[in-house]
Motif scaffolding. Structure first.
Motif, PDB file in Angstrom:
ATOM      1  N   GLU B 138       0.835  -1.210   0.000  1.00  0.00           N
ATOM      2  CA  GLU B 138       0.000   0.000   0.000  1.00  0.00           C
ATOM      3  C   GLU B 138       0.865   1.254   0.000  1.00  0.00           C
ATOM      4  OE1 GLU B 138      -3.239   0.226   2.879  1.00  0.00           O
ATOM      5  OE2 GLU B 138      -3.207  -1.964   2.927  1.00  0.00           O
ATOM      6  N   ALA B 139       1.973   1.190   0.761  1.00  0.00           N
ATOM      7  CA  ALA B 139       2.867   2.349   0.811  1.00  0.00           C
ATOM      8  C   ALA B 139       3.451   2.613  -0.569  1.00  0.00           C
ATOM      9  CB  ALA B 139       3.980   2.113   1.826  1.00  0.00           C
ATOM     10  N   THR B 141       2.073   1.833  -3.435  1.00  0.00           N
ATOM     11  CA  THR B 141       1.006   2.401  -4.271  1.00  0.00           C
ATOM     12  C   THR B 141       0.857   3.894  -3.996  1.00  0.00           C
ATOM     13  OG1 THR B 141      -0.088   0.337  -3.748  1.00  0.00           O
ATOM     14  CG2 THR B 141      -1.325   1.891  -5.078  1.00  0.00           C
ATOM     15  N   ALA B 142       0.875   4.242  -2.700  1.00  0.00           N
ATOM     16  CA  ALA B 142       0.737   5.652  -2.332  1.00  0.00           C
ATOM     17  C   ALA B 142       1.877   6.469  -2.940  1.00  0.00           C
ATOM     18  CB  ALA B 142       0.729   5.790  -0.818  1.00  0.00           C
ATOM     19  N   ARG B 145       1.249   7.095  -6.516  1.00  0.00           N
ATOM     20  CA  ARG B 145       0.263   8.171  -6.692  1.00  0.00           C
ATOM     21  C   ARG B 145       0.907   9.539  -6.462  1.00  0.00           C
ATOM     22  NH1 ARG B 145      -5.143   7.268  -6.827  1.00  0.00           N
ATOM     23  NH2 ARG B 145      -5.586   9.125  -5.589  1.00  0.00           N
ATOM     24  N   LEU B 146       1.900   9.545  -5.567  1.00  0.00           N
ATOM     25  CA  LEU B 146       2.615  10.806  -5.332  1.00  0.00           C
ATOM     26  C   LEU B 146       3.350  11.231  -6.603  1.00  0.00           C
ATOM     27  CD1 LEU B 146       3.725  12.908  -3.176  1.00  0.00           C
ATOM     28  CD2 LEU B 146       5.741  11.453  -3.144  1.00  0.00           C
ATOM     29  N   ALA B 151      -1.526  12.014  -5.058  1.00  0.00           N
ATOM     30  CA  ALA B 151      -1.599  11.710  -3.619  1.00  0.00           C
ATOM     31  C   ALA B 151      -2.205  12.878  -2.858  1.00  0.00           C
ATOM     32  CB  ALA B 151      -0.211  11.403  -3.094  1.00  0.00           C
ATOM     33  N   SER B 252      -7.320   8.343   1.951  1.00  0.00           N
ATOM     34  CA  SER B 252      -6.534   7.171   2.298  1.00  0.00           C
ATOM     35  C   SER B 252      -5.555   7.537   3.409  1.00  0.00           C
ATOM     36  CB  SER B 252      -5.773   6.689   1.054  1.00  0.00           C
ATOM     37  OG  SER B 252      -4.612   6.023   1.463  1.00  0.00           O
ATOM     38  N   MET B 254      -3.053   5.966   4.212  1.00  0.00           N
ATOM     39  CA  MET B 254      -1.704   5.717   3.706  1.00  0.00           C
ATOM     40  C   MET B 254      -1.124   6.980   3.087  1.00  0.00           C
ATOM     41  SD  MET B 254      -0.741   2.823   4.449  1.00  0.00           S
ATOM     42  CE  MET B 254       0.768   2.516   3.651  1.00  0.00           C
ATOM     43  N   GLU B 255      -1.958   7.690   2.305  1.00  0.00           N
ATOM     44  CA  GLU B 255      -1.468   8.894   1.638  1.00  0.00           C
ATOM     45  C   GLU B 255      -1.415  10.054   2.611  1.00  0.00           C
ATOM     46  OE1 GLU B 255      -3.842   9.724  -1.792  1.00  0.00           O
ATOM     47  OE2 GLU B 255      -3.599   7.690  -2.553  1.00  0.00           O
ATOM     48  N   LEU B 259       2.441   8.659   4.037  1.00  0.00           N
ATOM     49  CA  LEU B 259       3.296   9.195   2.974  1.00  0.00           C
ATOM     50  C   LEU B 259       4.142  10.397   3.434  1.00  0.00           C
ATOM     51  CD1 LEU B 259       3.881   8.377   0.138  1.00  0.00           C
ATOM     52  CD2 LEU B 259       2.144   9.977  -0.668  1.00  0.00           C
TER      53      LEU B 259
END
Lengths: 263, 375
Positions: B138-139, B141-142, B145-146, B151, B252, B254-255, B259
């Motif tokens: 998941e990290a 993926t985040a 996205r960044l 993100a 999220s 995570m984000e 992040l």
């Protein structure tokens, strides 16, 4: 520390004189003067943020007044007393905090037992007996081995009450006892407070803004106002509802509907 | 006054119990089993009554005695008449027996066999590893996205975290690095002096700090300082349902939470490590100049000569890796936190342990790979 019964004469139990409370330079309330009599169910009421819980913290000796005094029993001032006497006085108070404030790493039994183990000379078997008695008084018979995380909010409050009663306190303090409870549980808790006051003969001080509770259990009160930062009324809440001239008190006690509409 | 208990002679199956004195917990109270013995001596007793006119003070002690007596009477089929008792005690007794014990409420100690426990631990271990892999996924993926600019997080959070784990860590990093440099130089000096090769203290401290020690020490400091703080912050947010609130808003965690923390440590760790390099060398210099009679320029030149640029790159690379590991460990434990005060404590402990273990393992891997690649 002892259980007394049928206190009819109005003997002062807590006398608040000219109390001013502040956090640093930020004034919370000033010039509070009122008396809680023995056997009273005394309500501290007022809108959100007016300093009800702060007043409670002053009454249980967790916070020092900026000015004024809080006297107990025969006129002993809490902050003028020696530290040992202060500890002794604090142990004669039972406090139920808003969330129950049970120690989450201890079981309910251990929660009630801890103050007894620390401050009494009771044998382990006596402590066990007291713990099961107190838990049964609040309707939690047999729940000794449960952790706070395993029981509901209402049960947590009742367990907190059992812990507050561990030492057969003279004065019971309740901070928002019905907050977060459904109406039926809140009503049952009110009944329990009444029953305990009747049978223990203890003085009860309740911080609440729950109108149903205020009228159901309170026989004396003080009303704090956030705007003027002082008390605007004191006395039996039912009388205040009927007789008070202060618009803020009437608005509060009638949920903003006004006395005429309510009648 | 001592609490006492005595009995009237039973008449017509009734026995009266006299209670006198102070029935308080501070005194040694008679036991309900004394009554049981007395009653058993007279088989026809069917009713117990109380006389309490000489009873002085009483508290929970009396109630405990009475509730035990009630149990005994119920077992023996004897009626207990409460009327003679003080009003308060009667009410409290009814209150105590008002809610019967809930069936199955009482817990019995369960013994778990060794095999079961081994099995449970194995399953728990497997599950934790799965969770860890999922979290890393998941990290990642985040992070993706960044990079594509999608993100969602507040840049002010990022800057605040950068300040907390960057500038505010400088004093502790300075202290530890200087001391590590001093210790390294000191140990080296004793040995090298025997061969008259004390100038090599500069090489030992320089290479040691720049290549590995600065990064490791900074990593360990950050695991104890920042990793623990991350776990405690996220754990408390978990307890207060703040993370649930983010999720229901469709943000999220995570984000939004992980992040910025990961980025901050990833960016700050190499810088802190570079700073630790300098401080460590300074520590070595202090020993070199004060104990080994080297002069400043001599020490400086030897350091420049022996430390290669590759050593520096390797140190900085390790530091960045450690930064990510510490952030991941802290955030992972924080997000996995249970909903109680003790769970936050466990999450914090576990974050520090996970952080330090992963730093050491990663360092081992990096060292072996660097050796193979001849860096």
């Amino acid at each position: 520390m002892l259980l007394r019964e049928g206190i009819e004469n109005k003997e002062p139990h807590i006398v608040v004189q000219d109390l001013t409370m502040a956090y640093g330079d930020f004034l919370i309330q000033r010039d509070l003067t009122f008396t809680v009599n023995k056997g009273d169910i005394f309500i501290i009421m007022g809108g959100s943020g007016c300093g009800k819980s702060t007043l409670l913290r002053h009454l249980i000796g967790l916070q020092r007044p900026v000015k004024g005094k809080v006297l107990y029993g025969q006129g002993v001032s809490f902050w003028d007393a020696e530290p040992e006497e202060r500890d002794h006085m604090m142990r004669s108070f039972g406090v139920l905090y808003q969330s129950g404030a049970l120690w989450s790493s201890l079981t309910l039994g251990e929660n009630v037992a801890l103050p007894l183990q620390l401050y009494s000379k009771l044998s382990p078997s006596q402590v066990r007996d007291v713990v099961s008695l107190k838990l049964s008084l609040v309707g939690l018979t047999g729940f000794e081995d449960y952790y706070p995380s395993e029981i509901s909010g209402g049960m947590k409050k009742r367990a907190g009450l059992a812990r507050a009663m561990a030492f057969d306190p003279d004065i019971l303090f309740f901070d928002e006892p019905s907050a977060g409870l459904d109406p039926i549980s809140a009503h049952l808790l009110d009944e329990l407070i009444l029953e305990l006051r009747e049978s223990l003969g203890a003085t009860v001080v309740v911080v609440t803004h729950e109108l149903a509770s205020i009228f159901a259990i309170g026989n004396n009160s003080v009303f704090l106002d956030a705007d003027t930062k002082t008390m605007v009324a004191a006395g039996d809440p039912k009388k205040l509802l009927a007789e008070s001239k202060d618009p803020k008190v009437i608005e509060f006690l009638t949920r903003g509907e006004g006395r005429s509409k309510r009648e | 006054m001592q609490p006492t208990l005595h009995f009237d002679q039973a008449t017509d199956g009734m026995m009266r119990i006299h209670l006198s004195g102070d029935w308080t917990l501070e005194n040694i109270l008679p036991s309900a089993y004394d009554v049981k013995k007395q009653v058993e001596g007279v088989p026809q007793v069917r009713l117990l009554t109380f006389d309490t006119k000489d009873l002085q003070k009483w508290d929970s002690g009396l109630l405990i005695f009475l509730s035990k007596l009630m149990e005994i009477c119920t077992e023996g089929g004897i009626t207990l008449q409460k009327e003679g008792l003080p009003q308060g005690a009667q009410r409290l007794l009814s209150l105590a027996s008002a809610v019967p014990e809930r069936k199955g409420a009482r817990r019995e100690a369960v013994r778990i066999s060794l095999l079961d426990r081994v099995g449970d631990s194995a399953i728990a271990f497997w599950r934790t590893n799965l969770e860890m892999v999922a979290f890393i996924g998941e990290a990642a993926t985040a992070l993706m996205r960044l990079f594509v600019g999608k993100a969602q997080f507040r840049s002010s959070d990022l800057f605040l975290t950068i300040q907390e784990c960057g500038a505010q860590a400088l004093p502790i990093v300075s202290l530890i690095s200087i001391l590590v440099g001093l210790i390294l130089a000191f140990i080296g000096a004793i040995q090298l002096k025997i061969f008259g090769a004390q100038i090599y203290v500069a090489s030992l401290v320089g290479i040691g700090m720049v290549r590995a020690l600065a990064a490791i020490m900074t990593g360990i400091i950050m695991a104890g300082r920042t990793g623990a703080a991350f776990a405690a912050q996220l754990g408390t947010m978990q307890v207060n349902e703040e993370i649930d609130a983010l999720q229901t808003l469709g943000v999220s965690p995570m984000e939004f939470l992980v992040l910025p923390r990961m980025l901050a440590l990833f960016l700050m760790m190499p810088l802190l490590s570079l700073y630790a390099d300098l401080m460590g060398i300074l520590g070595g210099l202090i020993i070199g100049v004060s104990m080994l009679d080297l002069n400043f320029m001599e020490y400086y030149n030897k350091t420049i000569e022996s430390v290669r640029l590759n050593d520096l790159w390797l140190g900085l690379f390790s530091a960045a890796v450690f930064g990510v590991l510490v952030a991941l460990a802290g955030c992972l434990r924080g997000m996995q936190c249970g909903r109680s005060a003790s769970a936050v404590g466990e999450a914090t402990t576990s974050a520090v342990v996970t952080g330090i273990v992963s730093i050491v393992v990663a360092m081992a891997v990096i060292t072996v790979v660097a050796n193979v690649l001849n860096i």
